[in-house]
Design a protein around this motif. Structure first.
Motif, short mmCIF file in Angstrom:
data_model
loop_
_atom_site.label_atom_id
_atom_site.label_comp_id
_atom_site.label_asym_id
_atom_site.label_seq_id
_atom_site.Cartn_x
_atom_site.Cartn_y
_atom_site.Cartn_z
N SER A 133 23.42 77.87 12.36
CA SER A 133 24.17 77.05 11.41
C SER A 133 24.62 77.88 10.21
O SER A 133 25.72 77.67 9.69
N ALA A 134 23.81 78.84 9.77
CA ALA A 134 24.22 79.70 8.66
C ALA A 134 25.37 80.61 9.08
O ALA A 134 26.31 80.85 8.31
N LYS A 135 25.30 81.12 10.31
CA LYS A 135 26.39 81.96 10.82
C LYS A 135 27.68 81.14 10.93
O LYS A 135 28.76 81.62 10.58
N LEU A 136 27.56 79.92 11.42
CA LEU A 136 28.72 79.04 11.54
C LEU A 136 29.32 78.71 10.18
O LEU A 136 30.54 78.70 10.01
N ALA A 137 28.45 78.47 9.19
CA ALA A 137 28.93 78.12 7.85
C ALA A 137 29.65 79.29 7.18
O ALA A 137 30.58 79.09 6.41
N GLN A 138 29.24 80.52 7.48
CA GLN A 138 29.84 81.69 6.84
C GLN A 138 30.96 82.32 7.66
O GLN A 138 31.59 83.27 7.22
N PHE A 139 31.24 81.79 8.85
CA PHE A 139 32.28 82.37 9.69
C PHE A 139 33.65 82.16 9.06
O PHE A 139 34.00 81.04 8.69
N PRO A 140 34.46 83.21 8.94
CA PRO A 140 35.77 83.09 8.28
C PRO A 140 36.87 82.56 9.22
O PRO A 140 37.83 83.25 9.54
N LEU A 141 36.72 81.31 9.67
CA LEU A 141 37.66 80.73 10.63
C LEU A 141 39.09 80.68 10.08
O LEU A 141 40.05 80.97 10.80
N LYS A 142 39.24 80.32 8.83
CA LYS A 142 40.58 80.23 8.23
C LYS A 142 41.29 81.59 8.30
O LYS A 142 42.48 81.65 8.60
N PHE A 143 40.58 82.67 8.04
CA PHE A 143 41.15 84.01 8.11
C PHE A 143 41.66 84.31 9.52
O PHE A 143 42.76 84.82 9.71
N TYR A 144 40.84 83.99 10.54
CA TYR A 144 41.24 84.26 11.91
C TYR A 144 42.44 83.42 12.33
O TYR A 144 43.34 83.91 13.01
N ILE A 145 42.47 82.16 11.93
CA ILE A 145 43.60 81.29 12.29
C ILE A 145 44.89 81.79 11.65
O ILE A 145 45.95 81.78 12.26
N GLN A 146 44.81 82.27 10.42
CA GLN A 146 46.01 82.74 9.73
C GLN A 146 46.48 84.11 10.19
O GLN A 146 47.66 84.42 10.11
N ASN A 147 45.57 84.96 10.71
CA ASN A 147 45.93 86.35 10.98
C ASN A 147 45.93 86.76 12.44
O ASN A 147 46.18 87.92 12.74
N GLN A 148 45.68 85.85 13.36
CA GLN A 148 45.72 86.21 14.77
C GLN A 148 46.84 85.44 15.47
O GLN A 148 47.03 84.25 15.24
N TRP A 149 47.54 86.11 16.35
CA TRP A 149 48.69 85.54 17.02
C TRP A 149 48.31 84.46 18.02
O TRP A 149 49.10 83.55 18.31
N ILE A 150 47.13 84.53 18.58
CA ILE A 150 46.77 83.63 19.69
C ILE A 150 46.78 82.17 19.27
O ILE A 150 47.14 81.30 20.05
N TRP A 151 46.38 81.86 18.05
CA TRP A 151 46.31 80.47 17.60
C TRP A 151 47.70 79.84 17.54
O TRP A 151 47.89 78.70 17.98
N LYS A 152 48.67 80.59 17.03
CA LYS A 152 50.04 80.08 16.93
C LYS A 152 50.63 79.85 18.32
O LYS A 152 51.19 78.79 18.60
N TYR A 153 50.47 80.81 19.21
CA TYR A 153 51.04 80.69 20.54
C TYR A 153 50.29 79.66 21.39
O TYR A 153 50.87 79.04 22.27
#
Length: 76
Positions: A16-36
C-alpha cells in the motif's frame, strides 16, 4: 497522532505504501502507450458494436439454431 503521519516513508516496504507513492500521473503524461490505448479503444468500439449487431441479428441467430439442430440430429 504524531506529526510524521502524512510524511512518505523513505523506503516504502508495504504494497500500500508503494502504491501510494507510485508516480502514476507522471507515467500517464509522459508515456505514449496510454494515449494510444485510449485512441485504440475509441476507434475499435464502433467496429465491435457493428460485429455484435451482425452476429446477434435475428437472421443469423435462426441460421445458427438450424445448424445446431442439424448437428444434434446427426449425433442421435
Amino acid at each position: 497522532m504524531s506529526d510524521s503521519a502524512g510524511r512518505p516513508m523513505k523506503f516504502p516496504y508495504t504494497f500500500s505504501a508503494k502504491l501510494a507513492q507510485f508516480p502514476l500521473k507522471f507515467y500517464i503524461q509522459n508515456q505514449w502507450i496510454w494515449k494510444y490505448w485510449a485512441i485504440g479503444i475509441v476507434v475499435s468500439l464502433p467496429v465491435f458494436y457493428k460485429i455484435n449487431k451482425l452476429a446477434n441479428s435475428p437472421g443469423n441467430v435462426a441460421k445458427w439454431a438450424e445448424i445446431r439442430r442439424k448437428e444434434a440430429a446427426e449425433h442421435h
